[in-house]
Every structure is written in structure tokens, then in C-alpha cells.
Design a protein around this motif. Structure first.
Motif, PDB file in Angstrom:
ATOM      1  N   SER A  18      41.483 -50.937 -11.632  1.00 20.05           N
ATOM      2  CA  SER A  18      42.898 -51.097 -11.025  1.00 20.05           C
ATOM      3  C   SER A  18      42.984 -52.527 -10.394  1.00 20.05           C
ATOM      4  O   SER A  18      42.166 -53.004  -9.826  1.00 20.05           O
ATOM      5  CB  SER A  18      43.439 -50.030  -9.988  1.00 20.05           C
ATOM      6  N   TYR A  19      44.025 -53.243 -10.441  1.00 19.28           N
ATOM      7  CA  TYR A  19      44.413 -54.634 -10.050  1.00 19.28           C
ATOM      8  C   TYR A  19      45.683 -54.545  -9.256  1.00 19.28           C
ATOM      9  O   TYR A  19      46.484 -53.994  -9.597  1.00 19.28           O
ATOM     10  CB  TYR A  19      44.715 -55.526 -11.223  1.00 19.28           C
ATOM     11  N   VAL A  20      45.351 -54.575  -7.743  1.00 16.36           N
ATOM     12  CA  VAL A  20      46.640 -54.097  -6.885  1.00 16.36           C
ATOM     13  C   VAL A  20      47.038 -55.547  -6.291  1.00 16.36           C
ATOM     14  O   VAL A  20      46.004 -56.254  -5.695  1.00 16.36           O
ATOM     15  CB  VAL A  20      46.264 -53.108  -6.064  1.00 16.36           C
ATOM     16  N   ALA A  21      48.292 -55.897  -6.260  1.00 13.20           N
ATOM     17  CA  ALA A  21      48.624 -57.083  -5.414  1.00 13.20           C
ATOM     18  C   ALA A  21      49.603 -56.796  -4.447  1.00 13.20           C
ATOM     19  O   ALA A  21      50.671 -56.057  -4.751  1.00 13.20           O
ATOM     20  CB  ALA A  21      49.085 -58.277  -6.425  1.00 13.20           C
ATOM     21  N   TRP A  22      49.619 -57.180  -3.428  1.00 15.50           N
ATOM     22  CA  TRP A  22      50.585 -57.031  -2.224  1.00 15.50           C
ATOM     23  C   TRP A  22      51.222 -58.210  -2.078  1.00 15.50           C
ATOM     24  O   TRP A  22      50.805 -59.265  -1.764  1.00 15.50           O
ATOM     25  CB  TRP A  22      49.780 -56.455  -0.856  1.00 15.50           C
ATOM     26  N   LEU A  23      52.736 -58.044  -2.077  1.00 16.48           N
ATOM     27  CA  LEU A  23      53.665 -58.948  -2.039  1.00 16.48           C
ATOM     28  C   LEU A  23      54.535 -58.993  -0.676  1.00 16.48           C
ATOM     29  O   LEU A  23      54.731 -57.782  -0.583  1.00 16.48           O
ATOM     30  CB  LEU A  23      54.377 -59.503  -3.149  1.00 16.48           C
ATOM     31  N   ASP A  24      54.874 -60.171  -0.125  1.00 13.84           N
ATOM     32  CA  ASP A  24      55.887 -59.786   1.224  1.00 13.84           C
ATOM     33  C   ASP A  24      57.304 -60.302   0.694  1.00 13.84           C
ATOM     34  O   ASP A  24      57.374 -61.565   0.369  1.00 13.84           O
ATOM     35  CB  ASP A  24      55.493 -60.842   2.237  1.00 13.84           C
ATOM     36  N   GLU A  37      55.253 -66.850  -4.149  1.00 14.66           N
ATOM     37  CA  GLU A  37      54.517 -65.621  -3.467  1.00 14.66           C
ATOM     38  C   GLU A  37      53.900 -64.764  -4.554  1.00 14.66           C
ATOM     39  O   GLU A  37      52.918 -64.588  -4.539  1.00 14.66           O
ATOM     40  CB  GLU A  37      55.672 -64.553  -2.817  1.00 14.66           C
ATOM     41  N   THR A  38      54.524 -64.885  -5.659  1.00 13.93           N
ATOM     42  CA  THR A  38      53.951 -63.864  -6.826  1.00 13.93           C
ATOM     43  C   THR A  38      52.689 -64.665  -7.386  1.00 13.93           C
ATOM     44  O   THR A  38      51.679 -64.090  -7.483  1.00 13.93           O
ATOM     45  CB  THR A  38      54.944 -63.794  -7.914  1.00 13.93           C
ATOM     46  N   LEU A  42      49.254 -62.653  -6.751  1.00 13.68           N
ATOM     47  CA  LEU A  42      48.657 -62.181  -8.101  1.00 13.68           C
ATOM     48  C   LEU A  42      47.467 -62.950  -8.457  1.00 13.68           C
ATOM     49  O   LEU A  42      46.856 -62.587  -9.299  1.00 13.68           O
ATOM     50  CB  LEU A  42      49.895 -62.179  -9.195  1.00 13.68           C
ATOM     51  N   GLY A  43      47.726 -64.473  -8.042  1.00 12.63           N
ATOM     52  CA  GLY A  43      46.593 -65.281  -8.584  1.00 12.63           C
ATOM     53  C   GLY A  43      46.760 -65.486 -10.058  1.00 12.63           C
ATOM     54  O   GLY A  43      45.925 -65.554 -11.035  1.00 12.63           O
ATOM     55  N   LEU A  44      48.179 -65.777 -10.317  1.00 15.33           N
ATOM     56  CA  LEU A  44      48.526 -66.275 -11.731  1.00 15.33           C
ATOM     57  C   LEU A  44      47.771 -67.290 -12.166  1.00 15.33           C
ATOM     58  O   LEU A  44      47.214 -68.419 -11.312  1.00 15.33           O
ATOM     59  CB  LEU A  44      50.070 -66.526 -11.673  1.00 15.33           C
ATOM     60  N   LEU A  55      56.907 -66.191 -15.792  1.00 18.92           N
ATOM     61  CA  LEU A  55      56.390 -64.916 -15.021  1.00 18.92           C
ATOM     62  C   LEU A  55      56.590 -63.728 -15.904  1.00 18.92           C
ATOM     63  O   LEU A  55      55.434 -62.840 -16.052  1.00 18.92           O
ATOM     64  CB  LEU A  55      57.775 -64.732 -13.770  1.00 18.92           C
ATOM     65  N   SER A  56      57.522 -63.682 -16.662  1.00 21.28           N
ATOM     66  CA  SER A  56      57.611 -62.485 -17.624  1.00 21.28           C
ATOM     67  C   SER A  56      56.056 -62.226 -18.783  1.00 21.28           C
ATOM     68  O   SER A  56      55.652 -61.514 -18.934  1.00 21.28           O
ATOM     69  CB  SER A  56      58.856 -62.540 -18.484  1.00 21.28           C
ATOM     70  N   ASP A  57      56.003 -63.435 -19.033  1.00 21.37           N
ATOM     71  CA  ASP A  57      54.869 -63.899 -20.070  1.00 21.37           C
ATOM     72  C   ASP A  57      53.697 -63.464 -19.304  1.00 21.37           C
ATOM     73  O   ASP A  57      52.820 -62.822 -20.115  1.00 21.37           O
ATOM     74  CB  ASP A  57      54.832 -65.224 -20.713  1.00 21.37           C
ATOM     75  N   CYS A  58      53.361 -63.830 -18.271  1.00 19.57           N
ATOM     76  CA  CYS A  58      52.098 -63.615 -17.515  1.00 19.57           C
ATOM     77  C   CYS A  58      52.108 -62.199 -17.179  1.00 19.57           C
ATOM     78  O   CYS A  58      50.826 -61.561 -17.108  1.00 19.57           O
ATOM     79  CB  CYS A  58      51.872 -64.314 -16.308  1.00 19.57           C
TER      80      CYS A  58
END
Length: 118
Positions: A18-24, A37-38, A42-44, A55-58
Motif C-alpha cells: 500500500s502507498y498512503v499519502a497524508w495531505l493537509d 502539497e500534492t 505524494l512525492g510526484l 496531476l491526472s496523468d501521474c
């Protein structure tokens, strides 16, 4: 007891990585703030293009973060783009599209993408 055990199994994560990212959400009040923030949380990848399409592509090509399941947790979600109704709808649409892509994709069975807005 069996009833309680059955219900609690829904709280367990699915098998696999699982890959979990917490955003504020408080940091996501503007489009630029949301993208920053994203990207940070997420470490894009470095090739991220800093716009909605990128963003959609990533989020639909997570090769940069291989996992079986993806979860974005957005705390204080009421603050996300709260002054920008149109941009908020675009962002929610991107999350919905990513979820459908991962959930319905025949080329990646058993994978999932979810966003939890708190």
C-alpha cells in the motif's frame, strides 16, 4: 462475536503493498497550493508538469510509486479550494477518474486507488 469479527474485517487493508499519502487541506486553498502539497506529500516525479492534466496523468500512471493499493488521506478537506468551486470540481473529478481507472482497469487487476476526505 462472529458478527463483530465480520464487520471489523472491513477495516483491514487489502493484501499487497500500500502507498498512503497524508495531505493537509489547509495548504490546498489555491490551485498552486494544492499542486505543491500534492507533489510534496505524494512525492510526484520530477517530470510532473504542475497543472491539472499532469496531476491526472501521474495519478493514473503510478509507475513512480509501485504498489497494489493507493490511498490519499486529505485532512481538513473542507478547506481544499473552498473559494474556487470550479477548480475544486476539477480536482475531485481527477480523484474520481484515478479511482475508476485503477478499480476498473483490466490491465492491473486487484489494484485500487482511493481518496479519503476528512
Amino acid at each position: 462475536m462472529a458478527e463483530e469479527t465480520r464487520r471489523s474485517s472491513f477495516l483491514l487493508p487489502p493484501p499487497g503493498t500500500s502507498y498512503v499519502a497524508w495531505l493537509d487541506g489547509a495548504r490546498m486553498g489555491t490551485e498552486q497550493g494544492l499542486l505543491e502539497e500534492t507533489s510534496t506529500r505524494l512525492g510526484l516525479p520530477v517530470y510532473f508538469g504542475w497543472n491539472w492534466d499532469a496531476l491526472s496523468d501521474c495519478l493514473r500512471d503510478m509507475a513512480w510509486a509501485p504498489a497494489d493499493h493507493y490511498l490519499l488521506v486529505i485532512e481538513r478537506s473542507a478547506l481544499v479550494l473552498r473559494e474556487c468551486t470550479e477548480a475544486r470540481q476539477i480536482f475531485l473529478g481527477i480523484l474520481d477518474t484515478a479511482g475508476r481507472y485503477w478499480g476498473l482497469g483490466l490491465d492491473h487487476p486487484g489494484k485500487s486507488f482511493n481518496a479519503l476526505l476528512l
